[in-house]
Design a protein around this motif. Structure first.
Motif, PDB file in Angstrom:
ATOM      1  N   LEU A 196       0.884  -1.160   0.064  1.00  0.00           N
ATOM      2  CA  LEU A 196       0.154   0.042  -0.066  1.00  0.00           C
ATOM      3  C   LEU A 196       0.774   1.185   0.048  1.00  0.00           C
ATOM      4  CD1 LEU A 196      -2.952  -1.023   2.561  1.00  0.00           C
ATOM      5  CD2 LEU A 196      -3.083  -0.739   0.110  1.00  0.00           C
ATOM      6  N   VAL A 197       2.027   1.194   0.856  1.00  0.00           N
ATOM      7  CA  VAL A 197       2.766   2.405   0.725  1.00  0.00           C
ATOM      8  C   VAL A 197       3.356   2.415  -0.567  1.00  0.00           C
ATOM      9  CG1 VAL A 197       4.952   3.270   1.890  1.00  0.00           C
ATOM     10  CG2 VAL A 197       3.194   2.493   3.149  1.00  0.00           C
ATOM     11  N   ALA A 198       4.043   1.458  -0.993  1.00  0.00           N
ATOM     12  CA  ALA A 198       4.711   1.599  -2.497  1.00  0.00           C
ATOM     13  C   ALA A 198       3.836   1.900  -3.592  1.00  0.00           C
ATOM     14  CB  ALA A 198       5.364   0.166  -2.582  1.00  0.00           C
ATOM     15  N   ASP A 199       2.713   1.422  -3.296  1.00  0.00           N
ATOM     16  CA  ASP A 199       1.734   2.148  -4.615  1.00  0.00           C
ATOM     17  C   ASP A 199       1.019   3.320  -4.268  1.00  0.00           C
ATOM     18  OD1 ASP A 199       2.054  -0.481  -5.860  1.00  0.00           O
ATOM     19  OD2 ASP A 199       0.550  -1.446  -5.073  1.00  0.00           O
ATOM     20  N   GLY A 200       1.534   4.057  -3.188  1.00  0.00           N
ATOM     21  CA  GLY A 200       0.952   5.434  -2.816  1.00  0.00           C
ATOM     22  C   GLY A 200      -0.628   5.385  -2.327  1.00  0.00           C
ATOM     23  N   HIS A 201      -1.061   4.146  -1.846  1.00  0.00           N
ATOM     24  CA  HIS A 201      -2.470   4.409  -1.369  1.00  0.00           C
ATOM     25  C   HIS A 201      -2.426   4.554   0.094  1.00  0.00           C
ATOM     26  CE1 HIS A 201      -3.850   2.753  -5.011  1.00  0.00           C
ATOM     27  NE2 HIS A 201      -2.962   1.659  -5.219  1.00  0.00           N
ATOM     28  N   MET A 202      -1.067   4.563   0.665  1.00  0.00           N
ATOM     29  CA  MET A 202      -1.157   4.911   2.315  1.00  0.00           C
ATOM     30  C   MET A 202       0.247   5.624   2.374  1.00  0.00           C
ATOM     31  SD  MET A 202      -1.340   2.301   5.347  1.00  0.00           S
ATOM     32  CE  MET A 202       0.255   1.389   5.326  1.00  0.00           C
ATOM     33  N   ARG A 203       0.117   6.743   3.222  1.00  0.00           N
ATOM     34  CA  ARG A 203       1.397   7.715   3.426  1.00  0.00           C
ATOM     35  C   ARG A 203       1.821   7.051   4.845  1.00  0.00           C
ATOM     36  NH1 ARG A 203       0.116  13.399   1.356  1.00  0.00           N
ATOM     37  NH2 ARG A 203       1.890  13.540   2.894  1.00  0.00           N
ATOM     38  N   LEU A 204       3.062   7.265   5.297  1.00  0.00           N
ATOM     39  CA  LEU A 204       3.480   7.251   6.617  1.00  0.00           C
ATOM     40  C   LEU A 204       4.388   8.990   6.700  1.00  0.00           C
ATOM     41  CD1 LEU A 204       4.922   3.551   6.969  1.00  0.00           C
ATOM     42  CD2 LEU A 204       2.690   4.729   7.522  1.00  0.00           C
ATOM     43  N   ASP A 205       3.839   9.702   7.129  1.00  0.00           N
ATOM     44  CA  ASP A 205       4.170  10.965   7.273  1.00  0.00           C
ATOM     45  C   ASP A 205       5.090  11.290   8.637  1.00  0.00           C
ATOM     46  OD1 ASP A 205       3.040  11.986   5.045  1.00  0.00           O
ATOM     47  OD2 ASP A 205       1.166  12.352   5.976  1.00  0.00           O
ATOM     48  N   GLY A 206       5.460  10.309   9.333  1.00  0.00           N
ATOM     49  CA  GLY A 206       6.199  10.636  10.468  1.00  0.00           C
ATOM     50  C   GLY A 206       6.114   9.299  11.408  1.00  0.00           C
ATOM     51  N   ALA A 207       6.898   9.639  12.615  1.00  0.00           N
ATOM     52  CA  ALA A 207       6.956   8.376  13.682  1.00  0.00           C
ATOM     53  C   ALA A 207       5.558   7.983  14.061  1.00  0.00           C
ATOM     54  CB  ALA A 207       8.020   8.807  14.749  1.00  0.00           C
ATOM     55  N   GLU A 208       4.646   8.949  14.131  1.00  0.00           N
ATOM     56  CA  GLU A 208       3.452   8.807  14.896  1.00  0.00           C
ATOM     57  C   GLU A 208       2.566   7.882  13.881  1.00  0.00           C
ATOM     58  OE1 GLU A 208      -0.137  11.561  15.978  1.00  0.00           O
ATOM     59  OE2 GLU A 208       1.662  12.264  16.839  1.00  0.00           O
ATOM     60  N   ASP A 209       2.675   7.988  12.419  1.00  0.00           N
ATOM     61  CA  ASP A 209       2.087   7.280  11.489  1.00  0.00           C
ATOM     62  C   ASP A 209       2.438   5.973  11.510  1.00  0.00           C
ATOM     63  OD1 ASP A 209       0.333   9.228  10.647  1.00  0.00           O
ATOM     64  OD2 ASP A 209       1.455   9.638   8.981  1.00  0.00           O
ATOM     65  N   VAL A 210       3.935   5.879  11.756  1.00  0.00           N
ATOM     66  CA  VAL A 210       4.391   4.395  11.660  1.00  0.00           C
ATOM     67  C   VAL A 210       4.101   3.585  12.933  1.00  0.00           C
ATOM     68  CG1 VAL A 210       6.995   3.250  11.925  1.00  0.00           C
ATOM     69  CG2 VAL A 210       6.556   5.085  10.408  1.00  0.00           C
ATOM     70  N   ASP A 211       4.188   4.298  14.183  1.00  0.00           N
ATOM     71  CA  ASP A 211       3.667   3.675  15.488  1.00  0.00           C
ATOM     72  C   ASP A 211       2.358   3.215  15.363  1.00  0.00           C
ATOM     73  OD1 ASP A 211       6.266   3.865  16.581  1.00  0.00           O
ATOM     74  OD2 ASP A 211       5.568   5.742  17.729  1.00  0.00           O
ATOM     75  N   ARG A 212       1.364   3.787  14.590  1.00  0.00           N
ATOM     76  CA  ARG A 212      -0.079   3.674  14.649  1.00  0.00           C
ATOM     77  C   ARG A 212      -0.181   2.318  13.656  1.00  0.00           C
ATOM     78  NH1 ARG A 212      -2.813   8.689  13.933  1.00  0.00           N
ATOM     79  NH2 ARG A 212      -1.410   8.891  12.331  1.00  0.00           N
TER      80      ARG A 212
END
Length: 60
Positions: A44-60
Motif C-alpha cells: 500500500l505504501v509502495a503504490d501510494g495508497h497509504m502514506r506514513l508522514d512521521g513516527a506517529e504514523d509508523v507507530d499507529r
C-alpha cells in the motif's frame, strides 16, 4: 548471493521458537502470517495508497 527475505524470516522465526520467544505450537506456518502482515502495508505504501508522514504514523 543473498538469501531470499522469506528464507531469512523463516530462519528468524525458527530461532525465536528455539529460544522460547515464540511458542512452538504457533511456529508452523507463522512465516505466512508474518509475511502477509508486512507485505500488505508495504504494498500500500509502495503504490501510494497509504502514506506514513512521521513516527506517529509508523507507530499507529
Amino acid at each position: 548471493m543473498s538469501p531470499h527475505p522469506y528464507d531469512v524470516l523463516a530462519a528468524e522465526l525458527d530461532r525465536l521458537a528455539k529460544g522460547g520467544h515464540l511458542p512452538a505450537a504457533v511456529r508452523p506456518g507463522a512465516e505466512f502470517v508474518v509475511w502477509a502482515a508486512v507485505q500488505g502495508p508495504a504494498r500500500l505504501v509502495a503504490d501510494g495508497h497509504m502514506r506514513l508522514d512521521g513516527a506517529e504514523d509508523v507507530d499507529r
